[in-house]
Write a protein that holds these residues in place. Structure first.
Motif, PDB file in Angstrom:
ATOM      1  N   ASP A  47       0.803  -1.222   0.000  1.00 55.84           N
ATOM      2  CA  ASP A  47       0.000   0.000   0.000  1.00 55.84           C
ATOM      3  C   ASP A  47       0.836   1.273   0.000  1.00 55.84           C
ATOM      4  O   ASP A  47       0.350   2.336  -0.361  1.00 55.84           O
ATOM      5  N   ILE A  48       2.079   1.182   0.438  1.00 55.68           N
ATOM      6  CA  ILE A  48       2.957   2.360   0.449  1.00 55.68           C
ATOM      7  C   ILE A  48       3.532   2.522  -0.957  1.00 55.68           C
ATOM      8  O   ILE A  48       4.288   1.687  -1.425  1.00 55.68           O
ATOM      9  N   TRP A  49       3.181   3.598  -1.651  1.00 52.42           N
ATOM     10  CA  TRP A  49       3.596   3.741  -3.043  1.00 52.42           C
ATOM     11  C   TRP A  49       4.648   4.806  -3.280  1.00 52.42           C
ATOM     12  O   TRP A  49       5.228   4.884  -4.347  1.00 52.42           O
ATOM     13  N   PHE A  50       4.926   5.658  -2.290  1.00 54.47           N
ATOM     14  CA  PHE A  50       6.088   6.538  -2.391  1.00 54.47           C
ATOM     15  C   PHE A  50       6.516   6.972  -1.011  1.00 54.47           C
ATOM     16  O   PHE A  50       5.747   6.938  -0.054  1.00 54.47           O
ATOM     17  N   GLY A  51       7.768   7.363  -0.902  1.00 55.04           N
ATOM     18  CA  GLY A  51       8.311   7.895   0.338  1.00 55.04           C
ATOM     19  C   GLY A  51       9.201   9.084   0.010  1.00 55.04           C
ATOM     20  O   GLY A  51       9.876   9.099  -1.011  1.00 55.04           O
ATOM     21  N   ASP A  52       9.185  10.085   0.865  1.00 54.53           N
ATOM     22  CA  ASP A  52       9.982  11.285   0.649  1.00 54.53           C
ATOM     23  C   ASP A  52      10.606  11.704   1.964  1.00 54.53           C
ATOM     24  O   ASP A  52       9.946  11.706   2.998  1.00 54.53           O
ATOM     25  N   GLY A  53      11.855  12.046   1.940  1.00 56.27           N
ATOM     26  CA  GLY A  53      12.527  12.475   3.154  1.00 56.27           C
ATOM     27  C   GLY A  53      13.941  11.958   3.180  1.00 56.27           C
ATOM     28  O   GLY A  53      14.430  11.452   2.179  1.00 56.27           O
ATOM     29  N   PRO A  54      14.606  12.091   4.261  1.00 54.38           N
ATOM     30  CA  PRO A  54      14.152  12.484   5.593  1.00 54.38           C
ATOM     31  C   PRO A  54      14.128  13.996   5.779  1.00 54.38           C
ATOM     32  O   PRO A  54      14.819  14.737   5.102  1.00 54.38           O
ATOM     33  N   TYR A  55      13.308  14.410   6.738  1.00 51.30           N
ATOM     34  CA  TYR A  55      13.212  15.801   7.156  1.00 51.30           C
ATOM     35  C   TYR A  55      13.634  15.884   8.622  1.00 51.30           C
ATOM     36  O   TYR A  55      13.392  14.966   9.393  1.00 51.30           O
ATOM     37  N   GLN A  56      14.246  16.987   8.992  1.00 52.86           N
ATOM     38  CA  GLN A  56      14.794  17.136  10.338  1.00 52.86           C
ATOM     39  C   GLN A  56      13.735  17.456  11.383  1.00 52.86           C
ATOM     40  O   GLN A  56      13.966  17.266  12.576  1.00 52.86           O
ATOM     41  N   SER A  57      12.570  17.949  10.963  1.00 51.29           N
ATOM     42  CA  SER A  57      11.527  18.282  11.932  1.00 51.29           C
ATOM     43  C   SER A  57      10.167  17.922  11.352  1.00 51.29           C
ATOM     44  O   SER A  57      10.006  17.793  10.134  1.00 51.29           O
ATOM     45  N   ARG A  58       9.205  17.783  12.234  1.00 53.70           N
ATOM     46  CA  ARG A  58       7.836  17.476  11.810  1.00 53.70           C
ATOM     47  C   ARG A  58       7.262  18.648  11.003  1.00 53.70           C
ATOM     48  O   ARG A  58       6.542  18.456  10.034  1.00 53.70           O
ATOM     49  N   ALA A  59       7.616  19.869  11.392  1.00 56.99           N
ATOM     50  CA  ALA A  59       7.136  21.053  10.681  1.00 56.99           C
ATOM     51  C   ALA A  59       7.659  21.075   9.239  1.00 56.99           C
ATOM     52  O   ALA A  59       6.922  21.424   8.312  1.00 56.99           O
ATOM     53  N   ALA A  60       8.906  20.708   9.045  1.00 58.95           N
ATOM     54  CA  ALA A  60       9.475  20.659   7.693  1.00 58.95           C
ATOM     55  C   ALA A  60       8.783  19.590   6.859  1.00 58.95           C
ATOM     56  O   ALA A  60       8.525  19.795   5.664  1.00 58.95           O
ATOM     57  N   ALA A  61       8.454  18.461   7.469  1.00 59.21           N
ATOM     58  CA  ALA A  61       7.747  17.396   6.753  1.00 59.21           C
ATOM     59  C   ALA A  61       6.337  17.845   6.381  1.00 59.21           C
ATOM     60  O   ALA A  61       5.854  17.555   5.280  1.00 59.21           O
ATOM     61  N   LYS A  62       5.659  18.562   7.277  1.00 62.40           N
ATOM     62  CA  LYS A  62       4.314  19.066   6.977  1.00 62.40           C
ATOM     63  C   LYS A  62       4.353  20.061   5.822  1.00 62.40           C
ATOM     64  O   LYS A  62       3.494  20.028   4.936  1.00 62.40           O
ATOM     65  N   LEU A  63       5.358  20.930   5.807  1.00 61.61           N
ATOM     66  CA  LEU A  63       5.494  21.897   4.731  1.00 61.61           C
ATOM     67  C   LEU A  63       5.749  21.177   3.406  1.00 61.61           C
ATOM     68  O   LEU A  63       5.144  21.507   2.384  1.00 61.61           O
TER      69      LEU A  63
END
Length: 85
Positions: A47-63
């Motif tokens: 079910d997981i069809w893409f992944g992006d990252g890593p990001y250093q903070s949750r806020a950066a991942a949300k953006l």
């Protein structure tokens, strides 16, 4: 000489594992039709069809999630205690 090489390998392995802690990834999930923020490096299959990252903070991942075209724009963010691992 062998003990020195073993020591270097152990230091590198330990350092790499500690760098991954505290990072966030964005994963596209077909089952839920959403983009989730997770705290472990995702395995892309099923079910997981893409992944992006890593990001250093949750806020950066949300953006970053807000700029990914495949992610729903009206998606609510889950509280940190409900995030998927």
């Amino acid at each position: 000489m062998k003990s020195l090489m073993l020591a270097v390998i152990l230091v590198c392995a330990t350092g790499s594992a500690s760098l991954a802690e505290g990072q966030f990834w964005i994963v596209g999930n077909h089952a839920t039709e959403s983009c989730d923020i997770v705290t472990s490096n995702p395995v892309i299959d099923g079910d997981i069809w893409f992944g992006d990252g890593p990001y250093q903070s949750r806020a950066a991942a949300k953006l970053a999630r807000s700029s990914i075209g495949a992610c729903p724009k009206d998606q609510d963010d889950k509280a940190p205690d409900q995030e998927k691992d």
